[in-house]
Design an enzyme around this catalytic site. Structure first.
Site, PDB file in Angstrom:
ATOM      1  CG  ASP A   1     -77.931  16.287  24.039  1.00 45.62           C
ATOM      2  OD1 ASP A   1     -78.166  16.484  25.246  1.00 45.62           O
ATOM      3  OD2 ASP A   1     -78.529  16.862  23.123  1.00 45.62           O
TER       4      ASP A   1
ATOM      5  CG  ASP B   1     -79.864  19.137  27.706  1.00 50.37           C
ATOM      6  OD1 ASP B   1     -79.318  18.161  27.140  1.00 50.37           O
ATOM      7  OD2 ASP B   1     -80.049  20.223  27.130  1.00 50.37           O
TER       8      ASP B   1
END
Length: 537
Positions: free
Chosen positions: A288, A80
């Site tokens: 992201d 992430d």
């Protein structure tokens, strides 16, 4: 459908080197989550369920197998870029031990880490760890430290969260700025420690997710691969004064760039501009990898929705997803969406995203979850959604930001430079089979902008060799293997859940039946280079 985990493959370089370590390399696997069946709990946040469902259907997110402790315990984590803590699931976490919670959240625990089995474990702070994601989901517990191994590379005493309360069955490997950590006092996280312990030459990495219909991509820590993008690598500043900033901390906290506009180029040559508001010249946009879809400010999203005649499932117990007519894949096969960033002063960049990355023909077998009165015969999931629900759901005070997830990132080659607080961005050279590596150094004045290949790579029937500007390399053949583990989501609130609704064979056949389909299977081969040695996991 039974959940399937992808086992990591390890290949060492053909020669070692006595040169000081400048790179490290590891691999990631793209997961194949199951679909959460039925309606969400009435207490669930709408935006959380939307992204959870989207991730489950698309089989998104990228996972890495690491070893933690002494002796090493194999743990699967989700990569992430939108968060900064590495955290592990405790075997006695509430989700792991409670059938009621597993039923409520439609998830169960995957691999866990038991500190009692590690001789190198240390407790850092009791109850010091608590992280809340954009969708409102929370993980909490202690801060600990232990040895953390990626392939043959070991980070000594890495600080991590140890979650005893969680709604996710798989931990997360956050690789963002330390300022975004879930603590009042920041600490050296994974990227910091890779640099501090001499394993990479600069706190920077490159992400290449590749075509969603392909089976390979890579992440390169400490370097740039010029074979993986087309033309010049544009360098953009990271925005620090945005909705993602921390008022009580200095420096950047997220990978945010300025999204200045968009345009649509139709197959017949006509163009439509998608504008920002008259108040702002650009929106803060966070890059992201932990988010499956792309979320745009409602002002921009509604223009696009109107242009394509989309339908948002706003039923009280609906999915919350925005849907689109699959016919766009046939009627507009060459339609391209262009995302524009920056300005003439700070630098500009433009990334083109083809229609088949945004019109996702992957809903076969899940029609019972969709509204019954859709205006088309064949509904597709739209790769663009609105940030409006995040605002109305109370996760953020304003929806005037963009969250650029995998449906955007697969078309871009992105370099995240934490040392120089810059982003490098170029059009991805999809399905590239070669490598030319440029090492990055903290001593450089800034992120370099070397040119990539001249045009889109056309795959050949035979494998191409890899090359590196600094060291010999080795190539590996990666394929999905293994079965039987659960997976969970990442930074912006994605989660996965087991289900027995559709067989893997049936789903893969359905996914491959149209131009916007394509296999769920994908392996992300990551690369971190250590001096003259390349290690692929």
């Amino acid at each position: 459908m039974k959940l399937v985990s992808l086992a990591a493959l390890l290949t060492l370089a053909c020669s070692a080197s006595g040169v000081a370590a400048q790179h490290v390399q590891f691999s990631l696997n793209r997961g194949i989550p199951g679909l959460r069946l039925g309606s969400p709990s009435p207490l669930s946040r709408r935006q959380a369920y939307t992204e959870i469902l989207a991730n489950n259907i698309t089989g998104g997110l990228y996972f890495i197998d690491v070893e933690v402790g002494t002796p090493g315990q194999t743990v699967t984590l989700a990569l992430d870029t939108g968060s900064s803590d590495a955290w592990l699931v405790a075997p006695n976490a509430d989700l792991c031990t409670s059938k009621a919670l597993q039923g409520y959240y439609a998830d169960s625990c995957s691999t866990t880490y038991n500190y009692e089995k590690s001789s190198s474990y240390k407790l850092v702070k009791t109850n010091g760890f608590k992280i809340q994601y954009l969708d409102g989901s929370v993980a909490s517990g202690d801060y600990i430290s232990d040895n953390f191994s990626i392939g043959d590379v070991t980070i000594k005493s890495l600080q991590m969260g140890y979650a005893t309360e969680t709604v996710r069955g798989t931990g997360i490997l956050g690789i963002g700025f330390a300022a975004n950590e879930a603590t009042t006092k920041t600490y050296p996280n994974l990227i910091d420690e890779l640099f501090n312990q001499g394993l990479i030459g600069s706190k920077a990495y490159s992400l290449y997710l590749n075509d969603r219909r392909s089976d390979a991509g890579n992440i390169l820590l400490g370097g740039i691969d010029t074979d993986k993008y087309i033309g010049k690598l544009d360098v953009l500043p990271i925005i620090t004064d945005s909705v993602f900033g921390e008022d009580n901390r200095t420096g950047p906290s997220a990978f945010v760039v300025g999204l200045s506009g968009m345009s649509l180029a139709y197959t017949n040559g006509s163009n439509v501009n998608i504008t920002t508001t008259t108040i702002k010249t650009s929106y803060p946009a966070i890059l992201d990898s932990g988010t499956t879809l792309t979320y745009l400010p409602d002002y921009m999203a509604q223009q696009i929705f109107s242009e394509f005649g989309t339908v948002t499932d706003a039923r009280k117990r609906g999915t919350g997803l925005t849907l689109i007519d699959c016919e766009y894949l046939n009627a507009e096969p060459d339609l391209v969406m262009t995302f524009r960033f920056g300005n003439n002063t700070s630098g500009r960049s433009a990334i083109e995203v083809p229609i088949w990355e945004m019109v996702l023909d992957i809903l076969q077998g899940y029609e019972d979850l969709l509204p019954s009165n859709l205006p088309w015969e064949h509904a597709c999931l739209f790769g663009i959604q609105s940030t409006g629900p995040f605002e109305t759901g109370g996760s953020v005070s304003s929806g005037n930001f963009a969250l650029l997830g995998e449906t955007f990132l697969r078309s871009a080659y992105v370099v995240y430079d934490l040392t120089h607080v810059q982003i490098g961005m170029a059009q991805a050279n999809l399905n590239s089979t070669t490598s030319t590596i440029i090492e990055l150094s903290a001593k450089d004045a800034g992120l370099p902008s070397p040119s990539g290949v001249k045009e889109q790579h056309t795959p050949s029937s035979t494998a191409s060799s890899s090359s590196s500007s600094s060291s010999p390399t080795a190539t590996s053949s990666l394929s999905p293997t293994g079965s039987g583990s659960s997976s969970s989501g990442t930074g912006s609130g994605t989660t996965t859940a087991p289900t027995a609704a559709v067989t893997t064979e049936a789903k893969n056949a359905a996914l491959s039946s149209r131009p916007g389909g394509g296999g769920v299977w994908s392996v992300l081969a990551a690369a971190i280079f250590v001096g003259g040695t390349m290690v692929v996991i």
